[in-house]
Design a protein around this motif. Structure first.
Motif, PDB file in Angstrom:
ATOM      1  N   ALA A 149      56.433  79.280 -77.090  1.00 16.29           N
ATOM      2  CA  ALA A 149      56.155  78.535 -78.320  1.00 16.29           C
ATOM      3  C   ALA A 149      57.037  79.005 -79.468  1.00 16.29           C
ATOM      4  N   GLU A 150      57.536  80.244 -79.391  1.00 19.99           N
ATOM      5  CA  GLU A 150      58.456  80.762 -80.400  1.00 19.99           C
ATOM      6  C   GLU A 150      59.881  80.254 -80.201  1.00 19.99           C
ATOM      7  N   GLY A 151      60.114  79.498 -79.127  1.00 21.80           N
ATOM      8  CA  GLY A 151      61.451  79.014 -78.839  1.00 21.80           C
ATOM      9  C   GLY A 151      62.278  79.946 -77.983  1.00 21.80           C
ATOM     10  N   LEU A 152      61.650  80.990 -77.457  1.00 19.64           N
ATOM     11  CA  LEU A 152      62.364  81.950 -76.621  1.00 19.64           C
ATOM     12  C   LEU A 152      62.465  81.414 -75.195  1.00 19.64           C
ATOM     13  N   GLU A 153      63.621  81.560 -74.576  1.00  9.10           N
ATOM     14  CA  GLU A 153      63.770  81.156 -73.184  1.00  9.10           C
ATOM     15  C   GLU A 153      63.204  82.272 -72.305  1.00  9.10           C
ATOM     16  N   VAL A 154      62.096  81.982 -71.665  1.00  8.75           N
ATOM     17  CA  VAL A 154      61.418  82.973 -70.829  1.00  8.75           C
ATOM     18  C   VAL A 154      61.210  82.389 -69.445  1.00  8.75           C
ATOM     19  N   ARG A 155      61.616  83.135 -68.432  1.00 11.07           N
ATOM     20  CA  ARG A 155      61.297  82.793 -67.053  1.00 11.07           C
ATOM     21  C   ARG A 155      60.265  83.789 -66.548  1.00 11.07           C
ATOM     22  N   HIS A 156      59.459  83.326 -65.617  1.00 14.56           N
ATOM     23  CA  HIS A 156      58.354  84.161 -65.153  1.00 14.56           C
ATOM     24  C   HIS A 156      58.466  84.398 -63.658  1.00 14.56           C
ATOM     25  N   LEU A 157      58.337  85.656 -63.269  1.00 11.32           N
ATOM     26  CA  LEU A 157      58.273  86.039 -61.857  1.00 11.32           C
ATOM     27  C   LEU A 157      56.847  86.481 -61.585  1.00 11.32           C
ATOM     28  N   ARG A 158      56.119  85.667 -60.837  1.00 12.49           N
ATOM     29  CA  ARG A 158      54.703  85.929 -60.601  1.00 12.49           C
ATOM     30  C   ARG A 158      54.526  86.927 -59.476  1.00 12.49           C
ATOM     31  N   THR A 159      53.702  87.943 -59.713  1.00 10.11           N
ATOM     32  CA  THR A 159      53.462  88.973 -58.700  1.00 10.11           C
ATOM     33  C   THR A 159      52.297  88.631 -57.772  1.00 10.11           C
ATOM     34  N   ASN A 160      51.537  87.578 -58.092  1.00 13.24           N
ATOM     35  CA  ASN A 160      50.395  87.202 -57.251  1.00 13.24           C
ATOM     36  C   ASN A 160      50.382  85.703 -56.945  1.00 13.24           C
ATOM     37  N   PRO A 161      51.489  85.148 -56.458  1.00 12.86           N
ATOM     38  CA  PRO A 161      51.483  83.707 -56.171  1.00 12.86           C
ATOM     39  C   PRO A 161      50.541  83.391 -55.015  1.00 12.86           C
ATOM     40  N   PRO A 162      50.016  82.176 -54.962  1.00 11.81           N
ATOM     41  CA  PRO A 162      49.157  81.806 -53.827  1.00 11.81           C
ATOM     42  C   PRO A 162      49.955  81.818 -52.531  1.00 11.81           C
ATOM     43  N   TYR A 163      49.269  82.139 -51.449  1.00 11.87           N
ATOM     44  CA  TYR A 163      49.944  82.196 -50.149  1.00 11.87           C
ATOM     45  C   TYR A 163      50.244  80.786 -49.661  1.00 11.87           C
ATOM     46  N   GLN A 164      51.440  80.643 -49.113  1.00 11.50           N
ATOM     47  CA  GLN A 164      51.862  79.378 -48.504  1.00 11.50           C
ATOM     48  C   GLN A 164      52.355  79.647 -47.088  1.00 11.50           C
ATOM     49  N   PRO A 165      51.694  79.104 -46.066  1.00 10.38           N
ATOM     50  CA  PRO A 165      50.445  78.340 -46.099  1.00 10.38           C
ATOM     51  C   PRO A 165      49.244  79.240 -46.396  1.00 10.38           C
ATOM     52  N   ALA A 166      48.122  78.657 -46.778  1.00 12.41           N
ATOM     53  CA  ALA A 166      46.959  79.411 -47.247  1.00 12.41           C
ATOM     54  C   ALA A 166      46.409  80.359 -46.191  1.00 12.41           C
ATOM     55  N   TRP A 167      46.511  79.993 -44.884  1.00  6.92           N
ATOM     56  CA  TRP A 167      45.917  80.825 -43.838  1.00  6.92           C
ATOM     57  C   TRP A 167      46.589  82.190 -43.744  1.00  6.92           C
ATOM     58  N   VAL A 168      47.809  82.317 -44.255  1.00  8.97           N
ATOM     59  CA  VAL A 168      48.502  83.615 -44.239  1.00  8.97           C
ATOM     60  C   VAL A 168      47.683  84.665 -44.993  1.00  8.97           C
ATOM     61  N   GLY A 169      46.998  84.255 -46.048  1.00 10.49           N
ATOM     62  CA  GLY A 169      46.225  85.185 -46.856  1.00 10.49           C
ATOM     63  C   GLY A 169      45.067  85.816 -46.131  1.00 10.49           C
ATOM     64  N   ARG A 170      44.700  85.317 -44.957  1.00 10.46           N
ATOM     65  CA  ARG A 170      43.567  85.881 -44.215  1.00 10.46           C
ATOM     66  C   ARG A 170      43.992  86.954 -43.221  1.00 10.46           C
TER      67      ARG A 170
END
Length: 379
Positions: free
Chosen positions: A45-66
């Motif tokens: 919102a301040e106009g800063l160019e920010v990219r985000h690297l997420r450390t907890n993305p959802p598992y793809q496919p979901a069954w991998v998380g089990r």
């Protein structure tokens, strides 16, 4: 440290590029995830160019998380690929860090990549177990922290822990978005006050002590109710304890509450209890302050840096349910005390609004993007 007027001042500096913010996002909700989400939104919102690297993305496919071993390998492989892409063109890397396995899996790889690419590095350490981690963890943890261009902690408590281990750090506090919270008006609750615990159900937060304190309080307020907002491995044990104490109908285990719904929850509360045994700078206390709800908390870790006993809240010893019950009884029985705590809490919350914290983060980014060493960065 110089302070830019806006994010454009950083973007217009030497060269082009972006700030890479590394950290988790909800779900699940938690202090660091909520802070990361909020900081990302406010910086953009301040106009800063920010990219985000997420450390907890959802598992793809979901069954991998089990499947434990498989999910760790899949997440780490995907994380490293994403980190390499996100680092291209970065002018500053800002990593939100904690201790334990999260450090080795998510902080260490990106920090090493940033150092190898000579991209200025901020390690924003936020864990209440910092002293144990720095004392007992591998030596490479301290070496990596020493190589960061800037170390940032959200509290003077962690700054002192770092100094104990020969590391300087700047304090940039957690952020509370005051536009989301409205101070609740005091109400006549009679024999039915509502108390709130807004911590996850994990051993370090010792919600059992808060429930025992609530049981003692019910001797004075027979219709009092307790809301426990959070999730975690202690749920069954805490439910059994409530039943054992005859509180099954008086304690509401609300589960995980979305961050957007937290302001409405504080509007229901007459007092907030926090029984944590390890802590740094709890967002739940800041949210209670901003909502005008009196706070009774243990004096764990950095909490005394945030809560001044007798002025902005009441502090009690760790694990002392009787002391917590007595403090809560004082708040609920003494309208003058409750009014004073509300006023001081609102004043304290204003110190953590984005308007107050904004120049600290923008100043840090501007210094590093221009190749200037911020004041607290020397080891």
């Amino acid at each position: 440290m110089s302070v830019p007027m806006s994010g454009q001042a950083i973007n217009a500096g030497r060269g082009t590029g972006h700030v890479l913010l590394v950290g988790p996002l909800p779900p699940p909700a938690g202090g660091m995830a909520n802070q990361c989400e909020q900081l990302l939104r406010l910086l953009r919102a301040e106009g800063l160019e920010v990219r985000h690297l997420r450390t907890n993305p959802p598992y793809q496919p979901a069954w991998v998380g089990r499947i434990p071993m498989l999910r760790a390998a899949v997440r780490l492989f995907g994380y490293l690929l994403a980190a390499r892409r996100a680092l291209r063109g970065a002018r500053v890397v800002h990593i939100m860090a904690n201790s334990g396995w999260a450090w080795h899996l998510f902080v260490l790889p990106v920090a090493q990549l940033a150092l190898a690419a000579r991209v200025p590095l901020i390690i924003n350490y936020r864990g209440g177990l910092a002293d144990e981690f720095l004392s007992e963890g591998p030596a490479h943890v301290r070496r990596l922290l020493a190589r960061a261009d800037l170390r940032v902690t959200p509290s003077g408590f962690l700054q002192r822990v770092f100094a104990k281990h020969g590391l300087s750090a700047d304090v940039i506090p957690n952020i509370i978005d005051l536009s989301r919270f409205q101070p609740r008006m005091p109400r006549e609750f009679g024999a039915a006050p509502v108390l709130l615990v807004a911590r996850n159900l994990e051993p370090i937060y010792d919600n059992a002590t808060a429930i025992r304190a609530f049981a003692a309080l019910r001797r004075h307020f027979a219709q009092a109710r307790l809301i426990v907002a959070g999730e975690g491995p202690e749920l069954a044990r805490l439910q059994a304890l409530s039943a054992e104490l005859g509180l099954a109908q008086a304690v509401e285990f609300a589960g995980r509450i979305a961050n957007a719904d937290m302001p409405a929850l504080y509007q229901r509360a007459d007092c907030v209890l926090n029984a944590s045994t390890v802590d740094n700078m709890p967002i739940s206390i800041l949210e209670a302050f901003a909502s005008g709800v009196p706070v009774v908390s243990t004096a764990a870790g950095g909490i005394p840096d945030l809560v001044e006993h007798g002025r902005s809240g009441l502090l009690v010893p760790i694990g002392d349910a009787a002391a917590m019950a007595a403090a809560a009884l004082s708040v609920l029985s003494d309208t003058a005390l409750a009014r004073q705590l509300r006023g001081a809490g609102l004043q304290e919350a204003a110190r953590y609004d984005w308007a107050a914290v904004r120049p600290l983060w923008l100043g840090a980014y501007e210094c590093l993007a221009r190749g200037v060493s911020p004041a607290g960065s020397a080891a």
